[in-house]
Design a protein around this motif. Structure first.
Motif, short mmCIF file in Angstrom:
data_model
loop_
_atom_site.label_atom_id
_atom_site.label_comp_id
_atom_site.label_asym_id
_atom_site.label_seq_id
_atom_site.Cartn_x
_atom_site.Cartn_y
_atom_site.Cartn_z
N PRO A 70 0.84 -1.21 0.00
CA PRO A 70 0.00 0.00 0.00
C PRO A 70 0.87 1.25 0.00
CG PRO A 70 -0.74 -1.57 1.66
CD PRO A 70 0.59 -2.06 1.18
N LEU A 71 0.50 2.21 -0.83
CA LEU A 71 1.24 3.45 -0.96
C LEU A 71 0.51 4.57 -0.25
CD1 LEU A 71 2.13 3.19 -4.75
CD2 LEU A 71 3.48 2.41 -2.81
N GLY A 72 1.25 5.46 0.38
CA GLY A 72 0.65 6.59 1.06
C GLY A 72 0.09 7.60 0.08
N MET A 73 -0.98 8.27 0.48
CA MET A 73 -1.64 9.28 -0.34
C MET A 73 -1.66 10.60 0.41
SD MET A 73 -4.87 7.08 -1.79
CE MET A 73 -5.54 8.50 -2.61
N ARG A 74 -1.49 11.66 -0.32
CA ARG A 74 -1.55 13.01 0.25
C ARG A 74 -2.87 13.66 -0.15
NH1 ARG A 74 3.48 16.91 -0.57
NH2 ARG A 74 4.33 15.29 0.80
N LYS A 75 -3.58 14.21 0.79
CA LYS A 75 -4.87 14.82 0.50
C LYS A 75 -4.66 16.15 -0.21
CE LYS A 75 -7.17 12.70 4.47
NZ LYS A 75 -7.95 11.78 3.63
N ARG A 96 -6.15 7.23 3.76
CA ARG A 96 -6.26 6.15 2.80
C ARG A 96 -4.87 5.78 2.29
NH1 ARG A 96 -11.16 8.20 -1.19
NH2 ARG A 96 -12.79 8.41 0.41
N ARG A 97 -4.76 4.53 1.88
CA ARG A 97 -3.54 4.07 1.23
C ARG A 97 -3.93 3.42 -0.10
NH1 ARG A 97 0.37 0.84 5.14
NH2 ARG A 97 -1.52 -0.37 5.55
N TYR A 98 -3.17 3.74 -1.11
CA TYR A 98 -3.50 3.31 -2.47
C TYR A 98 -2.82 1.98 -2.79
CZ TYR A 98 -4.00 3.32 -7.53
OH TYR A 98 -4.30 2.97 -8.82
N ASP A 121 -11.28 -2.05 -0.46
CA ASP A 121 -10.35 -1.04 -0.96
C ASP A 121 -10.99 0.34 -0.74
OD1 ASP A 121 -8.34 0.34 -2.15
OD2 ASP A 121 -8.74 -0.32 -4.18
N PRO A 122 -10.33 1.24 0.01
CA PRO A 122 -10.94 2.55 0.27
C PRO A 122 -10.95 3.47 -0.94
CG PRO A 122 -8.73 2.45 1.19
CD PRO A 122 -9.06 1.07 0.70
N CYS A 123 -10.22 3.14 -1.99
CA CYS A 123 -10.12 4.02 -3.16
C CYS A 123 -11.10 3.69 -4.26
CB CYS A 123 -8.69 3.99 -3.70
SG CYS A 123 -7.45 4.55 -2.53
N ARG A 124 -11.95 2.69 -4.08
CA ARG A 124 -12.92 2.33 -5.11
C ARG A 124 -14.11 1.64 -4.45
NH1 ARG A 124 -9.96 0.97 -8.81
NH2 ARG A 124 -8.00 1.38 -7.73
#
Length: 296
Positions: A70-75, A96-98, A121-124
């Protein structure tokens, strides 16, 4: 005349900025003049800053090595690189982590893969599955009944007879029987899935005509693609996604959705039910045009 021009050039060199002086002397005769170090440094910074952005590849930010980590995401808060708000109603929410999804099922050699796990998955909206095959692992979009331990197949072969595919298998549209429910559909061969990826959606393979396939999308629109485009058999997971109840305003804030204005707005002509004809067939097949002869 030459002496007067040289005097004017030397006067401009003393009174004008360095860049104008270099241009003025170069216009008279080629004289080697060393520019100040500050000008060269500024020019070097400008060139180095613009060289990375001047590229013809629109996805230059995504050219990274694939990983299942999982990759970190910046808001962003709906703001672009200038700091101005471009999309309103975005901000806050849980971290969230992508996870990089491999939408190209035939990226590697053909064969079978084993489903290791299926998770949220929090991104979809759909669930994702971690599959392992050979010496690699990758994330894919999970189908409705996919469970850990299942064996899924990836194949690019189109035979004379239609295959009897199981849910989760990836085949070209030309190898599947008419009426098959599909998801994760490609618009061009080898480009990766771009259609039918949302939770609970599926398309229908209507017919195959002259090396092409007609697919009905979840919006009831029909599209025509080459029969070598790959699709996944089955329906996308998380079928009950559209039945969830938000319940309170705070849950939308958890999802990163900010409230809009509470003022009353009059509903115009956009509101209400409308009976409209279906849009025309969307074709991704570029067939050669036949030129009409003068005698016809």
């Amino acid at each position: 005349m030459a002496a007067a021009a040289l005097c004017r050039a030397l006067g401009a060199l003393v009174l004008s900025p360095p860049r104008a002086a270099i241009a003025a002397v170069a216009a008279t005769r080629p004289v080697a003049i060393a520019a100040p170090a500050g000008v060269l440094a500024a020019a070097g910074r400008w060139l180095s800053a613009s060289a990375a952005r001047c590229t013809t590849d629109p996805m230059w930010k995504c050219r990274v090595k694939y990983t299942v980590r999982p990759l970190g995401m910046r808001k962003t808060g709906g703001r672009d690189h200038t700091g101005r708000i471009r999309v309103r109603g975005i901000g806050g929410g849980h971290k969230r982590r992508y996870r990089m999804i491999d939408f190209q099922r035939l990226r590697y050699q053909e064969g079978t893969e084993k489903v290791v796990s299926v998770r949220y998955d929090p991104c979809r909206s759909a669930d994702i599955a971690l599959v392992a095959g050979s010496n690699r692992k990758r994330w894919i979009i999970a189908t409705e009944n996919m469970q850990p331990g299942d064996i899924i197949r990836n194949s690019a072969h189109i035979g004379r007879m239609a295959v009897s595919a199981n849910e989760g298998d990836a085949y070209p549209l030309g190898a599947l029987p008419v009426g098959t429910l599909i998801c994760n559909l490609e618009s061009h061969p080898g480009k990766g899935a771009q259609y039918i990826r949302a939770a609970g959606t599926c398309g229908v393979l209507l017919r195959k005509v002259n090396g092409t396939a007609i697919v009905q999308l979840p919006s009831k629109r029909q599209m025509q693609v080459l029969e070598t485009c790959v699709a996944t058999v089955g329906r996308v997971s998380n079928v009950d996604h559209n039945k969830r109840v938000i319940g309170k305003a705070g849950r939308n804030r958890w999802l990163g959705k900010r409230p809009h204005t509470g003022l009353w707005h009059r509903k115009g002509g956009w509101a209400g039910r409308k009976i409209r004809p279906l849009p025309p067939l969307k074709s991704y097949v570029h067939l050669p045009r036949v030129a009409a002869t003068p005698g016809q």
